[in-house]
Write an enzyme that holds these catalytic residues in place. Structure first.
Site, PDB file in Angstrom:
ATOM      1  N   GLU A  35      -5.237  -8.531  -0.129  1.00 11.70           N
ATOM      2  CA  GLU A  35      -6.024  -8.314   1.006  1.00 11.70           C
ATOM      3  C   GLU A  35      -7.380  -8.144   0.841  1.00 11.70           C
ATOM      4  OE1 GLU A  35      -4.390  -5.061   3.621  1.00 11.70           O
ATOM      5  OE2 GLU A  35      -2.583  -5.741   3.599  1.00 11.70           O
ATOM      6  N   GLU A  76       0.879  -1.398   0.017  1.00 11.97           N
ATOM      7  CA  GLU A  76      -0.066  -0.036   0.176  1.00 11.97           C
ATOM      8  C   GLU A  76       0.839   1.520  -0.069  1.00 11.97           C
ATOM      9  OE1 GLU A  76      -3.261   0.100   2.761  1.00 11.97           O
ATOM     10  OE2 GLU A  76      -4.401  -1.580   1.573  1.00 11.97           O
TER      11      GLU A  76
END
Ligand code: NOJ
Length: 447
Positions: free
Chosen positions: A355, A161
């Protein structure tokens, strides 16, 4: 049903689960420093104990084995692998060697994230991603990890991320290190971060036979609220549109275009012409070495429609719309259909959802169990969409976030995403109902 080689797994990250932040000569990370200021974290908690995985890793693996996963995604703490003189710290490295051996003995494939936000504090003091030398530091770190885990790990994710690292760490400043960047600094730091990804890819390819490499951004796909070709095209375009906000879960193209397409999007050079970093041909070659997967963290999305002039408009979530126990997590299952669809259309690589998961109000019931029907519902709805798109584009895996309740960054211990409940008062681990549901799904290789 997914393909036979589909990977079902669960994910965690070092600072969020390990605890033992001072053990075995570990050096200070930016999160160790950031959490010292109690007002930075909603409940004033920190990562000093959390799930105690540094000491209980064998219990973790036994839980994963019971769950029946094919793979476990975890991250390595840079601060355990090197010391403050940037030399290898064998004590810290051994933890990961032992963890990987335990996983392999249980037939679980380790997927290693190299950077999940816990930069050594001394490197942040030297400028963090603004310092061009960060690329050399990341190269050395990757070299130590890949050599130490030689023969144990072949699947690597370089960076998790990047949007959160930059936006939350350096714009909203709600995450460590919490230092504000102006636009010029932001673009330079993003460019250095991408070079870190590139240099790590090169080292992994050199040191690890048959490696797979990926990069794991997050995104919040735009979901057409009805079937319409033009609407879908406009949603696709906006998903990849670059804007100046560096917003948390957008900015797909600023990070992924240079990696997969070899350059930043065209409007990057025009919109940011006053604040561009120095970008060389060699940089772009380094950044764009071929990688194997599009990893993507997707939790939520937004619905869109067209107005009477065919302009794209975002639909509001109505009061009472299904939402997790964290403000950004609206339940938009089709995000797992359209996200992969758009990503494959643009970057044409197999996809792994690195995720996806649900934050719930979980507690121990009178019967001693943890009942979480909303999480079960979430996983079923999202996996149904993923199964649907897997008939159209290559989807290679799904990693539930998270195996455990853990330290949810600035929300501390107050938000729970786990399949396993952690009783922070005594360290007990309780498998939630969703654990058994996911176990059943894995056993059936699908819904
Ligand atoms: C994204 C991050 O990678 C992870 O660290 C975080 O806990 C989850 N999403 C949930 O917010």
């Amino acid at each position: 049903m997914f393909d036979k080689d589909f990977i079902f797994g669960a994910a965690t990250a070092a600072y969020q689960i390990e605890g033992s932040i001072d053990a075995d000569f570990k050096c200070e990370s930016i999160w160790d420093r950031f959490t010292k200021k109690k007002e930075n974290i909603i409940d004033g908690s920190d990562g000093s104990v959390v799930c105690d995985s540094y000491r209980k890793y064998k219990d973790d693996v036994a839980i994963l084995h019971d769950l029946g996963v094919d793979a476990y995604r975890f991250s390595i703490a840079w601060t355990r692998v090197i010391n403050e003189h940037n030399e290898p710290n064998l004590n810290g490295i051994n933890y990961y060697v032992n963890l990987c051996k335990e996983l392999i003995n249980n037939n679980i494939r380790p997927i290693v994230t190299l950077y999940h936000w816990d930069m050594p504090q001394f490197l942040d003091d030297l400028g963090g991603f603004l310092n061009d030398d960060i690329v050399n530091y990341f190269e050395k770190y990757t070299d130590i990890v890949t050599k130490s885990l030689n023969g144990l790990v072949k699947d690597y994710i370089t960076i998790n991320e990047p949007q959160c690292i930059m936006f939350m760490g350096h714009d909203a400043c709600m995450f460590a290190p919490g230092t504000k960047y102006n636009d010029k600094e932001m673009l330079k730091a993003i460019h250095n971060l991408l070079k870190c990804h590139g240099v790590a890819t090169k080292v992994i390819r050199k040191n690890v036979p048959n490696s797979t490499v990926g990069f794991a951004p997050c995104s919040r796909p735009l979901v057409p609220s009805y079937n319409d070709k033009l609407l879908e095209e406009k949603c696709y375009d906006k998903y990849f549109t670059l804007d100046r906000s560096f917003e948390y879960s957008n900015s797909v193209s600023i990070y992924s275009d240079p990696i997969f397409l070899g350059d930043y999007p065209k409007n990057y050079y025009t919109d940011f012409k006053d604040v561009l970093p120095e970008i060389t041909k060699e940089d772009l070659e380094l950044i764009s070495q071929p990688i194997d997967y599009i990893y993507q963290n997707i939790y939520s999305g937004n619905y869109y429609s067209l107005d009477k002039n065919s302009n794209l408009v975002k639909n509001d979530f109505y009061a009472g719309y299904p939402t997790g126990n964290i403000d950004w997590l609206q339940v938009v299952p089709q995000a797992l259909y359209y996200g992969p669809k758009y990503l494959y259309q643009r970057y044409k690589k197999p996809i792994i959802i690195s995720e996806n998961g649900f934050c719930n109000v979980d507690f121990i019931s009178l019967d001693g169990k943890v009942h979480d029907p909303q999480r079960i519902d979430y996983v079923n709805r999202y996996l149904a969409e993923l199964e649907k798109i897997s008939k159209e584009v290559p989807i290679k895996g799904y990693l539930y976030w998270s195996l455990f309740d853990n330290f949810e960054w600035n929300s501390g211990l107050s938000k729970r995403f786990g399949l396993v409940y952690i009783d922070y008062s005594n360290g007990n681990r309780i498998k939630k109902d969703s654990f058994y549901e996911y176990k059943k799904i894995i056993k059936n290789r699908g819904l």
